[in-house]
Design a protein around this motif. Structure first.
Motif, PDB file in Angstrom:
ATOM      1  N   ARG A  26       0.841  -1.190   0.000  1.00 10.04           N
ATOM      2  CA  ARG A  26       0.000   0.000   0.000  1.00 10.04           C
ATOM      3  C   ARG A  26       0.881   1.246   0.000  1.00 10.04           C
ATOM      4  O   ARG A  26       1.952   1.255   0.603  1.00 10.04           O
ATOM      5  N   SER A  27       0.401   2.279  -0.669  1.00  6.25           N
ATOM      6  CA  SER A  27       1.123   3.545  -0.658  1.00  6.25           C
ATOM      7  C   SER A  27       0.125   4.685  -0.706  1.00  6.25           C
ATOM      8  O   SER A  27      -1.021   4.518  -1.133  1.00  6.25           O
ATOM      9  N   ALA A  28       0.559   5.836  -0.247  1.00  4.96           N
ATOM     10  CA  ALA A  28      -0.262   7.045  -0.299  1.00  4.96           C
ATOM     11  C   ALA A  28       0.665   8.245  -0.444  1.00  4.96           C
ATOM     12  O   ALA A  28       1.777   8.262   0.091  1.00  4.96           O
ATOM     13  N   ARG A  29       0.180   9.241  -1.206  1.00  3.27           N
ATOM     14  CA  ARG A  29       0.919  10.499  -1.358  1.00  3.27           C
ATOM     15  C   ARG A  29      -0.023  11.642  -1.031  1.00  3.27           C
ATOM     16  O   ARG A  29      -1.130  11.720  -1.560  1.00  3.27           O
ATOM     17  N   THR A 103       5.133  10.840   0.685  1.00  2.00           N
ATOM     18  CA  THR A 103       4.728   9.518   0.221  1.00  2.00           C
ATOM     19  C   THR A 103       5.112   8.493   1.279  1.00  2.00           C
ATOM     20  O   THR A 103       6.272   8.450   1.704  1.00  2.00           O
ATOM     21  N   GLY A 111      -4.079   0.875   5.197  1.00  2.00           N
ATOM     22  CA  GLY A 111      -3.416   1.856   4.352  1.00  2.00           C
ATOM     23  C   GLY A 111      -2.635   2.900   5.123  1.00  2.00           C
ATOM     24  O   GLY A 111      -2.631   2.927   6.356  1.00  2.00           O
ATOM     25  N   GLU A 113      -2.750   6.423   4.259  1.00  2.00           N
ATOM     26  CA  GLU A 113      -3.187   7.763   3.907  1.00  2.00           C
ATOM     27  C   GLU A 113      -2.931   8.752   5.049  1.00  2.00           C
ATOM     28  O   GLU A 113      -2.453   9.867   4.823  1.00  2.00           O
ATOM     29  N   LEU A 145      -5.028  14.481   0.044  1.00  5.66           N
ATOM     30  CA  LEU A 145      -4.545  13.211  -0.469  1.00  5.66           C
ATOM     31  C   LEU A 145      -4.491  13.310  -1.988  1.00  5.66           C
ATOM     32  O   LEU A 145      -5.469  13.695  -2.622  1.00  5.66           O
ATOM     33  N   GLU A 147      -2.979  10.618  -3.980  1.00  3.63           N
ATOM     34  CA  GLU A 147      -3.227   9.279  -4.513  1.00  3.63           C
ATOM     35  C   GLU A 147      -2.974   8.233  -3.445  1.00  3.63           C
ATOM     36  O   GLU A 147      -2.257   8.480  -2.475  1.00  3.63           O
ATOM     37  N   LYS A 148      -3.607   7.077  -3.640  1.00  6.29           N
ATOM     38  CA  LYS A 148      -3.349   5.920  -2.781  1.00  6.29           C
ATOM     39  C   LYS A 148      -3.522   4.659  -3.612  1.00  6.29           C
ATOM     40  O   LYS A 148      -4.329   4.624  -4.551  1.00  6.29           O
ATOM     41  N   ASP A 154      -8.165   1.986  -5.318  1.00  6.64           N
ATOM     42  CA  ASP A 154      -7.144   2.998  -5.529  1.00  6.64           C
ATOM     43  C   ASP A 154      -7.808   4.349  -5.720  1.00  6.64           C
ATOM     44  O   ASP A 154      -9.001   4.437  -6.030  1.00  6.64           O
ATOM     45  N   LYS A 156      -6.777   8.482  -7.235  1.00  5.50           N
ATOM     46  CA  LYS A 156      -5.807   9.426  -7.787  1.00  5.50           C
ATOM     47  C   LYS A 156      -6.528  10.730  -8.100  1.00  5.50           C
ATOM     48  O   LYS A 156      -7.521  10.748  -8.800  1.00  5.50           O
TER      49      LYS A 156
END
Length: 159
Positions: A26-29, A103, A111, A113, A145, A147-148, A154, A156
């Motif tokens: 999982r990633s979030a920016r 990020t 997640g 976020e 936020l 994107e995740k 997902d 964006k």
């Protein structure tokens, strides 16, 4: 219709049980925009501002990473997470605003976020703190936020 995941059937605060969720990457920016005003931006023309507390952007990067790692201690119902990675990038855009992107990444059942949002926010607050000696004409305009990935769906944001 969706319901608030952090409330039980009686409306009481409740930590989400992630025990049955799949472990995924999982990633979030998240992004924060800081408007520093003309006086401070003129100081930035030569690069990062050095203050008595140190270089502004480098210090904000470290603060953002540290805050991301502490998110579970700051926000009551967030799970404490051991991040796989956290990166904070700071640059000045065409409108002469400071753009902070945080990020966060993890391989887990939940997640990141909130970790990305916390990192971007604290980095923005650090820029404010370090620049207020020059001027208080500073505005943290937005935190959002961007994107995740991973988890149920997902996301964006354009732009």
């Amino acid at each position: 219709m969706s319901s608030f995941t952090h409330l039980d059937a009686k409306g009481n605060p409740n930590m989400v049980d992630v025990g049955e969720k799949a472990v995924t990457r999982r990633s979030a920016r998240a992004r924060a925009i800081v408007a520093l005003g003309q006086e401070i931006m003129d100081q930035l023309e030569a690069g990062d501002i050095r203050t008595a507390k140190g270089p502004v952007f480098q210090t904000a990067v470290l603060a953002g990473i540290m805050a991301s790692k502490k998110t579970g201690e700051l926000i009551p119902l967030c799970h404490p997470l051991g991040l796989d990675n956290c990166n904070v990038d700071i640059h000045v855009n065409e409108a002469r605003e400071v753009v902070i992107d945080c990020t966060a990444r993890i391989t887990a059942r939940t997640g990141v976020e909130m970790e990305a949002l916390t990192g971007a926010t604290v980095a923005a607050l650090t820029v404010y703190d370090m620049c207020k000696a020059f001027s208080h004409d500073i505005l943290i305009r937005e935190v959002k936020l961007m994107e995740k990935t991973g988890g149920k769906r997902d996301f964006k944001r354009e732009g």
